[in-house]
Write an enzyme that holds these catalytic residues in place. Structure first.
Site, PDB file in Angstrom:
ATOM      1  N   SER A  19       0.823  -1.214   0.000  1.00  0.00           N
ATOM      2  CA  SER A  19       0.000   0.000   0.000  1.00  0.00           C
ATOM      3  C   SER A  19       0.861   1.270   0.000  1.00  0.00           C
ATOM      4  O   SER A  19       1.908   1.330   0.656  1.00  0.00           O
ATOM      5  CB  SER A  19      -0.895   0.006   1.240  1.00  0.00           C
ATOM      6  OG  SER A  19      -1.664   1.188   1.265  1.00  0.00           O
ATOM      7  N   SER A  44      -3.769   3.724   1.033  1.00  0.00           N
ATOM      8  CA  SER A  44      -4.841   3.696   2.035  1.00  0.00           C
ATOM      9  C   SER A  44      -5.861   4.793   1.758  1.00  0.00           C
ATOM     10  O   SER A  44      -5.502   5.953   1.521  1.00  0.00           O
ATOM     11  CB  SER A  44      -4.271   3.866   3.435  1.00  0.00           C
ATOM     12  OG  SER A  44      -3.449   2.773   3.763  1.00  0.00           O
ATOM     13  N   GLY A  70       1.942  10.969   5.222  1.00  0.00           N
ATOM     14  CA  GLY A  70       0.817  11.433   6.041  1.00  0.00           C
ATOM     15  C   GLY A  70      -0.559  11.108   5.506  1.00  0.00           C
ATOM     16  O   GLY A  70      -1.516  11.847   5.746  1.00  0.00           O
ATOM     17  N   CYS A 126      -0.210   3.230  10.779  1.00  0.00           N
ATOM     18  CA  CYS A 126       0.581   4.294  10.149  1.00  0.00           C
ATOM     19  C   CYS A 126       1.239   5.172  11.208  1.00  0.00           C
ATOM     20  O   CYS A 126       0.547   5.806  12.009  1.00  0.00           O
ATOM     21  CB  CYS A 126      -0.273   5.162   9.238  1.00  0.00           C
ATOM     22  SG  CYS A 126       0.730   6.429   8.448  1.00  0.00           S
ATOM     23  N   LYS A 160      -3.546  -4.594   9.124  1.00  0.00           N
ATOM     24  CA  LYS A 160      -2.107  -4.421   8.875  1.00  0.00           C
ATOM     25  C   LYS A 160      -1.472  -3.892  10.144  1.00  0.00           C
ATOM     26  O   LYS A 160      -1.826  -2.808  10.632  1.00  0.00           O
ATOM     27  CB  LYS A 160      -1.887  -3.452   7.711  1.00  0.00           C
ATOM     28  CG  LYS A 160      -0.404  -3.213   7.418  1.00  0.00           C
ATOM     29  CD  LYS A 160      -0.235  -2.450   6.129  1.00  0.00           C
ATOM     30  CE  LYS A 160       1.229  -2.191   5.823  1.00  0.00           C
ATOM     31  NZ  LYS A 160       1.399  -1.452   4.571  1.00  0.00           N
ATOM     32  N   ILE A 186       4.829  -5.966   7.950  1.00  0.00           N
ATOM     33  CA  ILE A 186       4.699  -4.848   8.869  1.00  0.00           C
ATOM     34  C   ILE A 186       4.553  -3.525   8.103  1.00  0.00           C
ATOM     35  O   ILE A 186       4.933  -3.444   6.935  1.00  0.00           O
ATOM     36  CB  ILE A 186       5.947  -4.722   9.796  1.00  0.00           C
ATOM     37  CG1 ILE A 186       7.227  -4.572   8.966  1.00  0.00           C
ATOM     38  CG2 ILE A 186       6.039  -5.859  10.739  1.00  0.00           C
ATOM     39  CD1 ILE A 186       8.502  -4.307   9.781  1.00  0.00           C
ATOM     40  N   ASN A 187       4.065  -2.509   8.815  1.00  0.00           N
ATOM     41  CA  ASN A 187       4.118  -1.144   8.298  1.00  0.00           C
ATOM     42  C   ASN A 187       5.519  -0.588   8.605  1.00  0.00           C
ATOM     43  O   ASN A 187       6.379  -1.301   9.106  1.00  0.00           O
ATOM     44  CB  ASN A 187       3.019  -0.294   8.951  1.00  0.00           C
ATOM     45  CG  ASN A 187       2.520   0.807   8.026  1.00  0.00           C
ATOM     46  OD1 ASN A 187       3.323   1.488   7.381  1.00  0.00           O
ATOM     47  ND2 ASN A 187       1.222   0.988   7.941  1.00  0.00           N
ATOM     48  N   GLY A 260       7.286  -2.985  -1.328  1.00  0.00           N
ATOM     49  CA  GLY A 260       6.979  -1.558  -1.345  1.00  0.00           C
ATOM     50  C   GLY A 260       8.172  -0.778  -1.853  1.00  0.00           C
ATOM     51  O   GLY A 260       8.297  -0.493  -3.042  1.00  0.00           O
TER      52      GLY A 260
HETATM   53  C1  LIG Z   1       6.140   6.400   0.531  1.00  0.00           C
HETATM   54  C2  LIG Z   1       5.405   5.335   1.301  1.00  0.00           C
HETATM   55  C3  LIG Z   1       4.016   5.454   1.476  1.00  0.00           C
HETATM   56  C4  LIG Z   1       3.314   4.482   2.197  1.00  0.00           C
HETATM   57  N1  LIG Z   1       1.958   4.600   2.331  1.00  0.00           N
HETATM   58  C5  LIG Z   1       1.263   3.629   2.984  1.00  0.00           C
HETATM   59  C6  LIG Z   1      -0.157   3.672   3.063  1.00  0.00           C
HETATM   60  O1  LIG Z   1      -0.841   4.566   2.523  1.00  0.00           O
HETATM   61  N2  LIG Z   1      -0.784   2.691   3.768  1.00  0.00           N
HETATM   62  C7  LIG Z   1      -0.105   1.654   4.360  1.00  0.00           C
HETATM   63  O2  LIG Z   1      -0.726   0.774   4.968  1.00  0.00           O
HETATM   64  N3  LIG Z   1       1.248   1.571   4.260  1.00  0.00           N
HETATM   65  C8  LIG Z   1       1.926   2.518   3.590  1.00  0.00           C
HETATM   66  N4  LIG Z   1       3.297   2.422   3.485  1.00  0.00           N
HETATM   67  C9  LIG Z   1       3.985   1.273   4.096  1.00  0.00           C
HETATM   68  C10 LIG Z   1       4.241   0.151   3.074  1.00  0.00           C
HETATM   69  O3  LIG Z   1       3.023  -0.337   2.546  1.00  0.00           O
HETATM   70  C11 LIG Z   1       5.031  -1.021   3.721  1.00  0.00           C
HETATM   71  O4  LIG Z   1       4.275  -1.569   4.786  1.00  0.00           O
HETATM   72  C12 LIG Z   1       6.389  -0.576   4.270  1.00  0.00           C
HETATM   73  O5  LIG Z   1       6.989   0.372   3.421  1.00  0.00           O
HETATM   74  C13 LIG Z   1       7.343  -1.767   4.453  1.00  0.00           C
HETATM   75  O6  LIG Z   1       7.561  -2.432   3.228  1.00  0.00           O
HETATM   76  P1  LIG Z   1       8.838  -2.123   2.280  1.00  0.00           P
HETATM   77  O7  LIG Z   1      10.059  -2.214   3.143  1.00  0.00           O
HETATM   78  O8  LIG Z   1       8.781  -3.184   1.196  1.00  0.00           O
HETATM   79  O9  LIG Z   1       8.648  -0.749   1.725  1.00  0.00           O
HETATM   80  C14 LIG Z   1       4.013   3.378   2.764  1.00  0.00           C
HETATM   81  C15 LIG Z   1       5.397   3.272   2.588  1.00  0.00           C
HETATM   82  C16 LIG Z   1       6.099   4.230   1.845  1.00  0.00           C
HETATM   83  C17 LIG Z   1       7.580   4.055   1.666  1.00  0.00           C
END
Ligand SMILES: Cc1cc2nc3c(=O)[nH]c(=O)nc-3n(C[C@H](O)[C@H](O)[C@H](O)COP(=O)(O)O)c2cc1C
Length: 294
Positions: A19, A44, A70, A126, A160, A186-187, A260
């Site tokens: 996401s 989201s 945000g 978040c 999540k 994880i987030n 992500g």
């Molecule tokens: C720029 C950015 C925006 C994100 N926006 C959301 C979001 O809107 N909702 C959410 O659940 N996670 C959000 N995430 C978290 C990612 O979905 C993910 O859980 C997190 O980055 C860990 O995975 P990764 O290491 O592969 O990036 C965001 C991450 C990044 C880097």
């Protein structure tokens, strides 16, 4: 060979777009699908229009990203024709939602399920919004939320979870007891990084969350903790950028693997690349199905 099933949904690959990485546009979701993702997650979607934080809101750091975007959103009632076009998405769609109250989540889920996403992800984790982790850090609130949402949803529900708590296994257990169909973890990992010379926070919001390879070990540890606590399937993510990383996440107990930040470092075709790498490792190590890896 790398097809799998999650909440009774068939996927051609275990890899899922995380996401918030590429927005909500149907055309972009389909480009990700064409590039090998087994499923895609929307940015989201929140209760009312929200701008998000000022820039700088995303910065590249060593081995990852640091963000406090945000949760900008048009609000679930202002998404125009985009929701009607969800049916054009060529792989299962995970709709990610967030709110500030149980009522917010219930209203959004009730509304969005008409557009038939395959799964609804409850973002309760978040770190970049004042109350963004309010639910995810409390077993009691998480349980109340999941029960309320399950009562109105005909679609599988996947909370999540945040690594920014000391009891992720307990939170996952509460989700399972309250009827959650799966867990996503994880987030981002919350952090405040200060510019070494200027002595001011790097991001306009002050604090933020780190992601990418820098959090991979934490993600694996948290997914293992969740696996020990619950029987429902897990979508594991955090720092996955290669086939080797994905296999490790499957071994930790995940059924699906989210990507992500890896999209930024290896490009939109990272899903194709990682699918190939998984196949090569499976061939080398003699696995015929993903199930055997676990
Ligand atoms: C720029 C950015 C925006 C994100 N926006 C959301 C979001 O809107 N909702 C959410 O659940 N996670 C959000 N995430 C978290 C990612 O979905 C993910 O859980 C997190 O980055 C860990 O995975 P990764 O290491 O592969 O990036 C965001 C991450 C990044 C880097």
């Amino acid at each position: 060979m790398i097809n799998t099933t999650f909440c009774k949904i068939e996927l051609q690959s275990p890899l899922v777009l995380a996401s918030g990485i590429l927005g909500t546009s149907v055309d972009i979701m389909n480009r990700v699908a064409e590039n090998g993702a087994g499923a895609v997650t929307t940015k989201s979607i929140g209760p009312i229009e929200r701008q998000g934080h000022n820039n700088p809101s995303v910065i590249e750091i060593e081995n990852g990203l640091y963000n406090a975007v945000g949760l900008p959103t048009p609000g679930y009632l202002n998404m125009g024709d985009e929701l009607k076009r969800w049916k054009e998405i060529k792989v299962p769609l995970i709709a990610s939602v967030y709110g500030s109250s149980i009522r917010d989540y219930v209203h959004i889920v009730e509304y969005l399920q008409k557009y038939k996403p395959s799964i609804i992800e409850l973002n309760i984790s978040c770190p970049n919004k004042d109350d963004g982790m309010m639910f995810g850090a409390s077993p009691r609130l998480t349980s109340q939320l999941v029960r309320a949402v399950k009562a109105v949803s005909s679609i599988p529900i996947m909370p999540k979870l945040t690594p920014n708590c000391d009891n992720i296994g307990r939170i996952a257990k509460e989700c399972e007891k309250s009827g959650a169909d799966a867990i996503c973890a994880i987030n981002t990992v919350q952090k405040t990084i200060i510019h070494p010379e200027l002595k001011v926070p790097l991001l306009a919001y002050g604090k933020g969350g780190i992601s990418g390879p820098i959090i991979r070990e934490i993600a694996l540890e948290k997914v293992k903790e969740i696996r020990e606590a619950v029987k429902i399937p897990i979508l594991g993510l955090g720092g996955i950028t290669t086939g080797e990383d994905a296999i490790e996440m499957l071994k930790a107990g995940a059924t699906l693997v989210g990507i992500g930040s890896g999209v930024y470092s290896r490009g939109i075709d990272i899903f194709k690349k990682v699918n190939e790498e998984i196949k090569q490792i499976m061939k080398k190590e003699g696995y015929k199905t993903l199930g055997e890896i676990k």
